[in-house]
Design an enzyme around this catalytic site. Sequence first.
Site, short mmCIF file in Angstrom:
data_model
loop_
_atom_site.label_atom_id
_atom_site.label_comp_id
_atom_site.label_asym_id
_atom_site.label_seq_id
_atom_site.Cartn_x
_atom_site.Cartn_y
_atom_site.Cartn_z
CD GLU A 86 -1.85 -2.37 1.21
OE1 GLU A 86 -2.69 -3.20 0.85
OE2 GLU A 86 -0.74 -2.68 1.72
CG HIS A 155 -8.69 -7.61 8.54
ND1 HIS A 155 -7.84 -8.12 9.47
CD2 HIS A 155 -8.03 -7.65 7.36
CE1 HIS A 155 -6.71 -8.47 8.90
NE2 HIS A 155 -6.79 -8.19 7.61
#
Length: 359
Positions: A86, A155
């Site tokens: 990322e 998450h």
Amino acid sequence: MHFICSLKNTALSNISYIFQKQNHRSMKIMTIREALNSAIDEELARDPRVFILGEEVAQYDGVYKITKGLWKKYGDKRVIDTPITEAGFCGLAIGAALAGLRPICEFMTFNFSMQAFDRIVNGAAKNFYMTGGKFSVPIVFRGANGNAKGVAAQHSQCFVALYTHIPGLKVMSPTTCDDYRGCFKAAIRDPDPVVMLESEMIYHIQFPTSDEAMDKDFIIPIGKAKIEKPGKHITLATHGLAGVHTLKAAELLAGEGIEAEVVNLRSLRPLDWDTLFKSISKTHRLMTIELGWPTCGIGAEIVARVMENPVFFQLDAPAVRCTAIDVPTPYAENLEYESLPKDHHIADFAKKLCGVTKI
């Protein structure tokens, strides 16, 4: 004060019916996934500077199929698969924006955006300010935000408050198909970095979509809320997936004679204070609903602003927050469910605020 949620299960399957009741003309029915896919497709076709990159967005059609069919249509230079890094592909996208392109940087989930947080905050949000207005960063950061279902604490985080806190970023949290199409198009055409926070839990839900929203040039101005349902007894200010639960709660309240006005915020930075304050002046009661944590959340900011504004004197009861429980999201699905607000939970507390039952 704020209210922490603990509710039983209610399905989202009838939300299309609720919206159809509020729109008497014939409307196209589509899922959020289809609305977002069509918006990205149209912006890729409209502007050759637009491209999308991220993990599995190309050959796999996206992990949530948001980019389905786009790689085959536009090729490797416009729809780009990236390595699992990322910080790397986010930095690449920001560089492309500085060079004059208009990238869409997809995070498979915003939980993974933490790997690129320095890039977003210091590379994108601050650049226009630190260059004295010489270099803008026209980029959209988008992807799933908040809980999914049974994917555990790391998450299942809502980053709305975190990104809304940052000067230089614009932040949007859509609810309906009209929202997703109009907000995305506004974001990609904006000269500044925009964070578009979506929800995995909403992608499959169908909404009636207006003819106006299906226009290729339809945009929703950043910073403009919508009265999703008019009412006179209480203002329910919400955004994103929480807006779905809030609309259902408003239906439950209507069955008991309480007319709730649902303010779909859509844009969180900037936030449409005029629309919100006008609603409060009409209903004289306010409850905010969000799926994020209560501490320093969007609801906390709204309540603080109301306290600092003359609209405070229009309130007939304390403004309150309905939020997730202030704990890491549990892994067990039954516990996860109980940690987040749902429709009858919202309705029950709204009744208390309206004096129907004792708080």
